[in-house]
Write an enzyme that holds these catalytic residues in place. Sequence first.
Site, PDB file in Angstrom:
ATOM      1  N   HIS A 178      56.002  -3.529  53.711  1.00  0.00           N
ATOM      2  CA  HIS A 178      55.938  -1.845  53.180  1.00  0.00           C
ATOM      3  C   HIS A 178      57.155  -2.040  51.888  1.00  0.00           C
ATOM      4  O   HIS A 178      58.376  -2.518  52.107  1.00  0.00           O
ATOM      5  CB  HIS A 178      56.831  -1.208  54.014  1.00  0.00           C
ATOM      6  CG  HIS A 178      57.290   0.156  53.739  1.00  0.00           C
ATOM      7  ND1 HIS A 178      56.373   0.877  53.329  1.00  0.00           N
ATOM      8  CD2 HIS A 178      57.442   1.302  54.407  1.00  0.00           C
ATOM      9  CE1 HIS A 178      56.560   2.103  52.591  1.00  0.00           C
ATOM     10  NE2 HIS A 178      57.904   1.850  53.137  1.00  0.00           N
TER      11      HIS A 178
ATOM     12  N   CYS B 209      55.885   6.535  56.543  1.00  0.00           N
ATOM     13  CA  CYS B 209      55.494   5.656  55.814  1.00  0.00           C
ATOM     14  C   CYS B 209      54.722   4.355  57.638  1.00  0.00           C
ATOM     15  O   CYS B 209      53.733   3.279  57.075  1.00  0.00           O
ATOM     16  CB  CYS B 209      56.204   4.090  55.474  1.00  0.00           C
ATOM     17  SG  CYS B 209      56.802   5.398  54.214  1.00  0.00           S
TER      18      CYS B 209
ATOM     19  N   GLU C 264      52.188  11.531  55.084  1.00  0.00           N
ATOM     20  CA  GLU C 264      53.116  12.151  55.365  1.00  0.00           C
ATOM     21  C   GLU C 264      53.251  13.202  54.784  1.00  0.00           C
ATOM     22  O   GLU C 264      54.587  13.631  54.379  1.00  0.00           O
ATOM     23  CB  GLU C 264      54.613  10.760  56.019  1.00  0.00           C
ATOM     24  CG  GLU C 264      54.742  10.536  54.314  1.00  0.00           C
ATOM     25  CD  GLU C 264      56.201   9.504  54.757  1.00  0.00           C
ATOM     26  OE1 GLU C 264      57.013  10.189  54.710  1.00  0.00           O
ATOM     27  OE2 GLU C 264      55.627   7.956  54.753  1.00  0.00           O
TER      28      GLU C 264
HETATM   29  N1  COA Z   1      71.434  -4.379  36.169  1.00  0.00           N
HETATM   30  C1  COA Z   1      70.883  -5.014  37.160  1.00  0.00           C
HETATM   31  N2  COA Z   1      71.430  -4.652  38.787  1.00  0.00           N
HETATM   32  C2  COA Z   1      71.689  -3.143  38.379  1.00  0.00           C
HETATM   33  C3  COA Z   1      72.463  -2.723  37.858  1.00  0.00           C
HETATM   34  C4  COA Z   1      72.575  -3.455  36.441  1.00  0.00           C
HETATM   35  N3  COA Z   1      72.554  -2.986  35.438  1.00  0.00           N
HETATM   36  N4  COA Z   1      73.129  -1.194  38.183  1.00  0.00           N
HETATM   37  C5  COA Z   1      73.081  -1.871  39.598  1.00  0.00           C
HETATM   38  N5  COA Z   1      72.570  -2.210  40.204  1.00  0.00           N
HETATM   39  C6  COA Z   1      71.917  -2.578  41.398  1.00  0.00           C
HETATM   40  C7  COA Z   1      72.756  -2.646  42.051  1.00  0.00           C
HETATM   41  O1  COA Z   1      74.233  -3.555  42.506  1.00  0.00           O
HETATM   42  C8  COA Z   1      72.379  -2.513  43.202  1.00  0.00           C
HETATM   43  O2  COA Z   1      71.535  -3.390  43.731  1.00  0.00           O
HETATM   44  P1  COA Z   1      71.870  -3.936  45.197  1.00  0.00           P
HETATM   45  O3  COA Z   1      70.850  -3.004  46.296  1.00  0.00           O
HETATM   46  O4  COA Z   1      70.624  -5.458  45.407  1.00  0.00           O
HETATM   47  O5  COA Z   1      73.020  -3.933  45.814  1.00  0.00           O
HETATM   48  C9  COA Z   1      70.986  -1.812  43.371  1.00  0.00           C
HETATM   49  O6  COA Z   1      70.789  -1.896  41.772  1.00  0.00           O
HETATM   50  C10 COA Z   1      71.049   0.047  43.602  1.00  0.00           C
HETATM   51  O7  COA Z   1      71.929   0.860  42.665  1.00  0.00           O
HETATM   52  P2  COA Z   1      72.464   1.501  43.605  1.00  0.00           P
HETATM   53  O8  COA Z   1      73.609   2.271  43.193  1.00  0.00           O
HETATM   54  O9  COA Z   1      72.670   1.504  45.136  1.00  0.00           O
HETATM   55  O10 COA Z   1      71.331   2.570  43.419  1.00  0.00           O
HETATM   56  P3  COA Z   1      71.516   4.438  43.627  1.00  0.00           P
HETATM   57  O11 COA Z   1      73.143   4.585  44.482  1.00  0.00           O
HETATM   58  O12 COA Z   1      70.411   5.483  42.565  1.00  0.00           O
HETATM   59  O13 COA Z   1      70.117   4.628  45.139  1.00  0.00           O
HETATM   60  C11 COA Z   1      68.416   3.889  46.248  1.00  0.00           C
HETATM   61  C12 COA Z   1      69.353   3.657  44.902  1.00  0.00           C
HETATM   62  C13 COA Z   1      67.042   2.901  46.591  1.00  0.00           C
HETATM   63  C14 COA Z   1      69.035   3.477  47.901  1.00  0.00           C
HETATM   64  C15 COA Z   1      67.357   5.202  45.995  1.00  0.00           C
HETATM   65  O14 COA Z   1      67.014   5.005  45.152  1.00  0.00           O
HETATM   66  C16 COA Z   1      66.948   5.777  47.283  1.00  0.00           C
HETATM   67  O15 COA Z   1      67.351   6.033  48.221  1.00  0.00           O
HETATM   68  N6  COA Z   1      65.968   5.542  47.424  1.00  0.00           N
HETATM   69  C17 COA Z   1      64.895   5.965  48.379  1.00  0.00           C
HETATM   70  C18 COA Z   1      64.729   4.976  49.127  1.00  0.00           C
HETATM   71  C19 COA Z   1      63.683   5.331  50.179  1.00  0.00           C
HETATM   72  O16 COA Z   1      62.456   5.356  50.033  1.00  0.00           O
HETATM   73  N7  COA Z   1      63.731   4.718  51.375  1.00  0.00           N
HETATM   74  C20 COA Z   1      62.942   5.421  52.801  1.00  0.00           C
HETATM   75  C21 COA Z   1      61.954   4.029  52.676  1.00  0.00           C
HETATM   76  S1  COA Z   1      61.151   3.520  54.327  1.00  0.00           S
END
Ligand code: COA
Length: 386
Positions: A232, A110, A78
């Site tokens: 994945h 993917c 991609e």
């Molecule tokens: N210690 C431990 N865990 C912590 C933490 C800390 N201090 N602070 C936050 N977290 C955890 C949250 O609870 C959450 O866990 P959960 O998903 O089990 O609930 C996780 O860390 C991520 O926190 P979040 O606030 O949701 O992060 P974010 O808003 O920055 O977004 C993603 C994270 C992964 C959604 C973002 O990086 C993203 O969109 N990535 C791309 C995803 C992708 O590739 N999609 C296509 C896939 S095919």
Amino acid sequence: MQVGIDQIGFYTPNKYVDMVDLAHARNEDVDKYLIGIGQSQMSVADQTQDAVSMGINATQYLPQIDREQVGLLIFGTESGVDQSKSASLFVKSALNLAPEVRTFEVKEACFGMTAGVMIARDYVRLHPYHSAIVIGSDLARYGIGTSGEVTQGAGSVSLLIKANPRILTLNDGHSAFSQDVNDFWRPNNSATALVDGKYSTQVYLDFFQRTFTDYQKLKKLQTSDFTALIYHLPFTKMGLKANRLAIADQDEATSELLATNFTTAACYGRVVGNIYTASLYLSLLSLLENSILPADALIGLFSYGSGAMGEFFSGKTVANYEKMLNPSGTKKLLQRRQKLAIPEYERIFTTALSDPIDGTTLISDEEAGYWYFAGTKNRIRQYRQK
Ligand code: COA
């Protein structure tokens, strides 16, 4: 006749960012990245490594390709470099494959590499004297300071699919599920992807449950029949959530085995980052190179491509499969990477978002033997071996 994976090659660029450094730079708690998202490092490609060059480099790690036998070459990506010409033609040329080889590029986020694996499996069944090379190669880019930044990465996996394979036989049948959704996409005029990460996780988990349940019914299998379930892995937490669903109602021995093998399969993804199409196959490599599995161990594979397409299928380990792998080579490949300070990473990342001015020759700092993108001449992409 059994058909499946006979050889696996892997390449990742020679630079990485440590997630502790990135968390500090983005004013995030380090544990959010290391535990909450589950990533420790991510590989970074400079302007000289694109989907094509990484794909060629991954094939250099296939230990023994019989060029006379290869009848099909499929490239899943991609991060395509051209709207028309297939990335696979550059690889075919680098590998000196015969003109009779059928070759093309596949795209469904993917899922592209799995589409290639399934086509290759069925092709070899019909043409048992031929083999097929399937490549997945991608640059996962969301952008500096975005929430997806911590889930970037770069790399490629190549597979040789043939009759009587020496690593993994691919079983008949599969369970597929698709739906037109907008969880992740990349418009033509954007070098970085757009993602609704939380929605994407929901769709991924939903597709996993549907296809895993359906596959078990189809093949009359229990969760406890599997030695490992691999996924994945855009980031390791996403697969961990699916694995937790899979083992939720299982006995202790099954839960422990599948949890341990999940962790083993996630080792490489945790330090390479997301490599989109090839990510599932990096999980497979990680599992096989970092554990000792008996012959005929049943491995379930969950492939997911946003947009979205999910598929569950399975394979069985072949006796002595470890002889076809090179874990110390993979370790060396990962250890050769140079750690980037965050300002340096930002500079390299930003430069690599566009191609150099036509006619400029790029110099690669890779080790001798690796292929790289050397710039364009008359707007034609040039690939060279160092
Ligand atoms: N210690 C431990 N865990 C912590 C933490 C800390 N201090 N602070 C936050 N977290 C955890 C949250 O609870 C959450 O866990 P959960 O998903 O089990 O609930 C996780 O860390 C991520 O926190 P979040 O606030 O949701 O992060 P974010 O808003 O920055 O977004 C993603 C994270 C992964 C959604 C973002 O990086 C993203 O969109 N990535 C791309 C995803 C992708 O590739 N999609 C296509 C896939 S095919």
